[in-house]
Write an enzyme that holds these catalytic residues in place. Structure first.
Site, short mmCIF file in Angstrom:
data_model
loop_
_atom_site.label_atom_id
_atom_site.label_comp_id
_atom_site.label_asym_id
_atom_site.label_seq_id
_atom_site.Cartn_x
_atom_site.Cartn_y
_atom_site.Cartn_z
N HIS A 54 43.70 -4.34 22.90
CA HIS A 54 43.08 -4.92 24.09
C HIS A 54 41.68 -4.36 24.32
O HIS A 54 40.79 -5.07 24.79
CB HIS A 54 43.96 -4.63 25.30
CG HIS A 54 43.65 -5.49 26.49
ND1 HIS A 54 43.94 -6.82 26.54
CD2 HIS A 54 43.09 -5.19 27.68
CE1 HIS A 54 43.58 -7.31 27.71
NE2 HIS A 54 43.05 -6.35 28.42
N LYS A 96 31.99 -15.63 31.37
CA LYS A 96 32.97 -15.07 30.45
C LYS A 96 34.36 -15.56 30.83
O LYS A 96 34.61 -15.87 31.99
CB LYS A 96 32.94 -13.54 30.50
CG LYS A 96 33.83 -12.85 29.47
CD LYS A 96 33.77 -11.34 29.62
CE LYS A 96 34.64 -10.64 28.59
NZ LYS A 96 34.64 -9.17 28.79
N GLU A 98 38.57 -14.49 30.32
CA GLU A 98 39.41 -13.36 29.96
C GLU A 98 40.87 -13.68 30.28
O GLU A 98 41.16 -14.40 31.22
CB GLU A 98 38.99 -12.10 30.72
CG GLU A 98 39.57 -10.83 30.14
CD GLU A 98 38.71 -9.61 30.48
OE1 GLU A 98 38.99 -9.00 31.52
OE2 GLU A 98 37.79 -9.30 29.71
N HIS A 100 44.95 -12.75 31.14
CA HIS A 100 45.84 -11.80 31.83
C HIS A 100 47.27 -12.26 31.58
O HIS A 100 48.05 -12.49 32.49
CB HIS A 100 45.51 -11.75 33.33
CG HIS A 100 45.23 -10.36 33.81
ND1 HIS A 100 45.72 -9.85 34.97
CD2 HIS A 100 44.53 -9.36 33.24
CE1 HIS A 100 45.32 -8.60 35.12
NE2 HIS A 100 44.59 -8.28 34.08
N ASN A 101 47.60 -12.36 30.29
CA ASN A 101 48.87 -12.97 29.88
C ASN A 101 50.08 -12.08 30.13
O ASN A 101 51.04 -12.50 30.78
CB ASN A 101 48.81 -13.34 28.39
CG ASN A 101 47.65 -14.26 28.08
OD1 ASN A 101 47.19 -15.01 28.93
ND2 ASN A 101 47.17 -14.21 26.85
N SER A 317 44.06 0.50 38.64
CA SER A 317 43.89 0.03 40.01
C SER A 317 42.66 -0.86 40.10
O SER A 317 41.66 -0.62 39.42
CB SER A 317 43.75 1.22 40.97
OG SER A 317 44.94 1.97 41.01
N ASP A 499 34.96 -17.56 24.60
CA ASP A 499 36.26 -17.90 24.02
C ASP A 499 37.35 -16.94 24.48
O ASP A 499 37.14 -15.74 24.57
CB ASP A 499 36.20 -17.90 22.48
CG ASP A 499 35.70 -16.57 21.93
OD1 ASP A 499 36.43 -15.57 22.04
OD2 ASP A 499 34.59 -16.54 21.39
N ASN A 537 37.18 -12.90 24.79
CA ASN A 537 38.32 -12.00 24.99
C ASN A 537 39.35 -12.32 23.91
O ASN A 537 39.48 -13.47 23.50
CB ASN A 537 38.89 -12.24 26.39
CG ASN A 537 40.22 -11.54 26.62
OD1 ASN A 537 41.25 -12.19 26.75
ND2 ASN A 537 40.21 -10.23 26.67
N SER A 539 43.46 -11.86 22.99
CA SER A 539 44.80 -11.49 23.44
C SER A 539 45.77 -11.78 22.30
O SER A 539 45.99 -12.94 21.95
CB SER A 539 45.19 -12.29 24.69
OG SER A 539 46.54 -12.04 25.02
#
EC number: 6.3.5.3
Length: 742
Positions: A54, A96, A98, A100-101, A317, A499, A537, A539
């Protein structure tokens, strides 16, 4: 709570505790070599997050180098918080995407909300005011309660954060397939606006300068989130502690404070605390500047008692930033945050020695060569093997499926969740915040005016993962081309893309092959269409039921309209306008929505695409729009021409169409051949339009009778009441969500 002081470095090695943090034997050995000693518990944790996929892109980095990243329009390419593209008049857009899967798989509300918050921080850390948000979502089929919950909660999370923060969510896309059942994809994109001379970078330059922490307090939420997002998440695993909790009210104040701070020449650098929190932001800023950083964790605002160095450094956080201020002027920056009711404090300084030194309670908790965490992170060249199914699919001939009733098939297609109206989702979003949205959700591309100018930007997110599964290279080309088609249909010139590369486990040679080939296809299309990759990003390890998800490289694209007068709707507008189809139609059903309905699977070849033809058609259509000859424009995608025709009259104006098609009816109606557009033109502009577009063919006219009538092979194959099929299209997703299993 673990007492890390009692865990000796020798125990970490002997008991292989580093494996629990995500380091392999080989990587732990590398860490020892970099340190010239055994790393302690905190140092081992820092290595594990910084060397996670990551944060380090250790398996994808060799492939990412293939992307074209330069162009006269590019002011900042990959390597910073977000990319920057010139739009003239000393203005630039920063954007951008990104993912968050993994967090969204276990806590969909918080996972999606913090995904929006994180990408917002990436953009405003560049000095840009966020002006628009988009999303790209993937879920399993809407047939079980768990999937319905994931979808509903993810949409609610996006809305809850975006609506409070005051940035309009202007569009996006949602697709549904069993490939994503246990591993939904939640990709968020943000676009910001900045003057050229206000662009900021995440750098910790200037020995003696002050390191400042600003934003929310640090808690134990999100610890090891980066490592969690770099591993396979099984459906039953409880990883909720790795999911951070967002606070959009704090986020809103943080945006205002940071945008004021970047106007001060007391500021040297700024970066979001994203994945790996304080560790990644501070170490990356130092590495880029060729400096080191020393921090005192006793000064870090903490919302929980007795937090140790490991927890503070690895916490994710939310709503936190790292800034570097000029020595002696740090109070100017601190005062700005306090005026916005955001806590900020000096926690360290930039040092000459290129080390990442952390102190707590008067002791050194970690001391690591800074480049060891960033520049010297491991890079793997993984084996690639052509997927076993690929040759089999390539050997199949393109055949025409048997459709007995074309009218009934259109009804079925319009109710497929991937095609059906997404109004249920986007009605929850505030799409008009800031009052500059010209075209919002439901359009081919969203259009947002640049305040105080005649200019506007168009934004879209796109990816048909079925095509990429069938043929990764061709599918990669199509993903970029379709995004660009949507931008052109809105009246804008495509500028550049970001992307979001979502794939399965890269250590599987067939998955790595999918990555490799799709990136080749994306790169070729970027070159052909002059849309360089400026940010992105990766993943990986996205799996569902033990199988890799379909390869899903999301393309987020931005285009420029020199004048808002060129904004073009995707719906037909008035009676008697001529309807044109641009492009050729062939029997291409591999990966199509029709194949999905008839076979419940995807086989065969992906549709063919010629990038030269694509580029030429886009150029010609954009010129026709700019000359005022085009009333509406819509690209053809899932469901083919029949679906595009229906969608073009779903605007509540009581319009209909009378269309006559040539050739075999199923192909003419439902093929998903590429590089095609559906356009309406005023009758008085037909000649000029036809002179500009080399392969446009009039297929019908717009009527005002509220009927959708399509003739093929000498017969009326579709005769529908527009209001009735619009109702089916609108109600499909709400009806599926309401159908709860008891």
């Amino acid at each position: 709570m673990m007492d890390i002081k009692n865990i000796k470095p020798e125990q970490i090695e002997a008991k292989q505790l580093y494996k629990e943090m995500g380091l392999s034997d080989e990587e732990y050995g590398m860490a020892k070599e970099k340190m010239n000693r055994l790393p302690n518990y905190t140092e081992t944790g820092i290595f594990s997050v910084m060397w996670s996929e990551h944060c380090s892109y250790k398996t994808s980095k060799p492939l990412l180098k293939k992307f074209p990243t330069k162009g006269v329009q590019v002011l900042q390419g990959p390597g910073e918080g977000a990319g920057v593209v010139d739009i003239g008049d000393n203005q630039a857009v920063v954007f951008k995407i990104e993912s968050h899967n993994s967090p969204s798989a276990v806590e969909p509300f918080e996972g999606s909300a913090t995904g929006v918050g994180g990408i917002l921080r990436d953009v405003f850390s560049m000095g840009a005011k966020p002006i628009a948000s988009m999303n790209s979502l993937r879920f399993g089929k809407l047939k079980d309660d768990h999937t319905k919950m994931l979808f509903s909660e993810a949409v609610r999370g996006i809305a809850s954060y975006g609506n409070v923060i005051g940035v309009p969510t202007v569009g996006g896309e949602v697709q549904f397939d069993e490939s994503y059942k246990e591993n939904p994809l939640v990709n968020a994109m943000v676009v910001g606006l900045v003057d050229h001379d206000k662009v900021q970078k995440g750098t910790a330059a200037g020995v003696g300068n002050t390191v400042i922490y600003a934003g929310g307090s640090t808690g134990r939420d999100g610890i090891h989130g980066a490592t969690f997002s770099s591993d396979v998440v099984e459906g039953e695993d409880d990883n909720t502690s790795a999911v951070a909790i967002g606070d959009p009210h704090m986020g809103k104040k943080l945006i205002a404070a940071c945008l004021e701070a970047v106007n001060s020449d007391a500021l040297v650098g700024i970066q979001d605390m994203g994945a790996a929190g304080l560790t990644s932001s501070a170490s990356e800023m130092a590495s880029k500047a060729g400096t080191g950083i020393e921090m005192n964790l006793d000064l870090v605002p903490q919302r929980e008692e007795n937090m140790d160095a490991y927890e503070i450094m690895l916490s994710e956080s939310q709503e936190r930033m790292v800034l570097v201020a000029r020595k002696g002027r740090e109070q100017e920056i601190l005062d700005i945050f306090r005026q916005h009711d955001v806590q900020a404090m000096a926690i360290g300084e930039v040092i000459e020695e290129k080390t990442f030194r952390i102190k707590q309670h008067g002791e050194v908790a970690a001391d690591i060569p800074v480049d060891a965490l960033t520049e010297d992170a491991p890079v793997y060249h993984l084996p690639s093997e052509e997927a076993a199914y690929y040759r089999e699919f390539q050997a199949k001939e393109n055949t025409v499926p048997v459709v007995d009733n074309h009218q009934e098939m259109l009804r079925k297609l319009l109710q497929q969740p991937t095609i059906a109206s997404k109004e249920w989702a986007y009605n929850q979003y505030d799409s008009t915040a800031q009052s500059n949205t010209i075209q919002g959700p439901g359009s081919d591309a969203a259009v947002v005016q640049i305040e105080g100018t005649e200019k506007a930007i168009a934004i879209t997110t796109d990816c048909n993962s079925r095509y990429i599964y069938l043929d990764p290279e061709v599918g990669g080309k199509i993903a970029v081309a379709e995004a660009a088609r949507n931008i052109v249909c809105s009246g804008a010139k495509p500028l550049a893309l970001t992307d979001g590369l979502n794939y399965g486990n890269p250590t599987n040679p067939e998955v790595f092959w999918q990555m490799e080939k799709s990136i080749v296809g994306i790169s070729e299309a970027c070159t052909a269409l002059d849309t360089p990759v400026i940010s992105g990003n990766v993943s990986l390890y996205n799996q569902s039921a033990g199988e890799a998800i379909m390869p899903t490289p999301i393309i987020g694209m931005v285009g420029l309209l020199e004048s808002v007068n060129n904004v073009t709707p995707s719906h037909f507008q008035q009676k008697d306008d001529a309807i044109y189809l641009i492009g050729e139609t062939h029997a291409e059903f591999g990966g199509s929505e029709l194949q999905n309905i008839l076979e419940d699977s995807y086989t065969g070849k992906a549709p063919y695409i010629d990038l030269k033809v694509e580029a030429n058609r886009q150029k010609q259509l954009l010129e026709a729009i700019q000359q005022g000859f085009v009333v509406s424009a819509h690209d053809l995608s899932e469901g083919g021409l029949a679906v595009a025709l229906a969608e073009s009259v779903f605007n509540g104006k009581g319009l209909g169409i009378q269309v006559e098609l040539q050739g075999e009816a199923t192909t003419a109606l439902f093929s998903e051949s590429q590089s095609r557009f559906l356009v309406s033109v005023k009758s008085e502009n037909k000649t000029q339009f036809e002179n500009l577009i080399s392969d446009a063919k009039q297929i019908g006219v717009v009527t005002n009778d509220g009927k959708l009538t399509v003739q093929a092979e000498g017969n009326n194959v579709i005769e529908e009441d527009v209001e009735q099929i619009n109702k089916l299209w609108n109600e499909a997703i709400p009806n599926l969500l309401a159908d709860k299993k008891v």
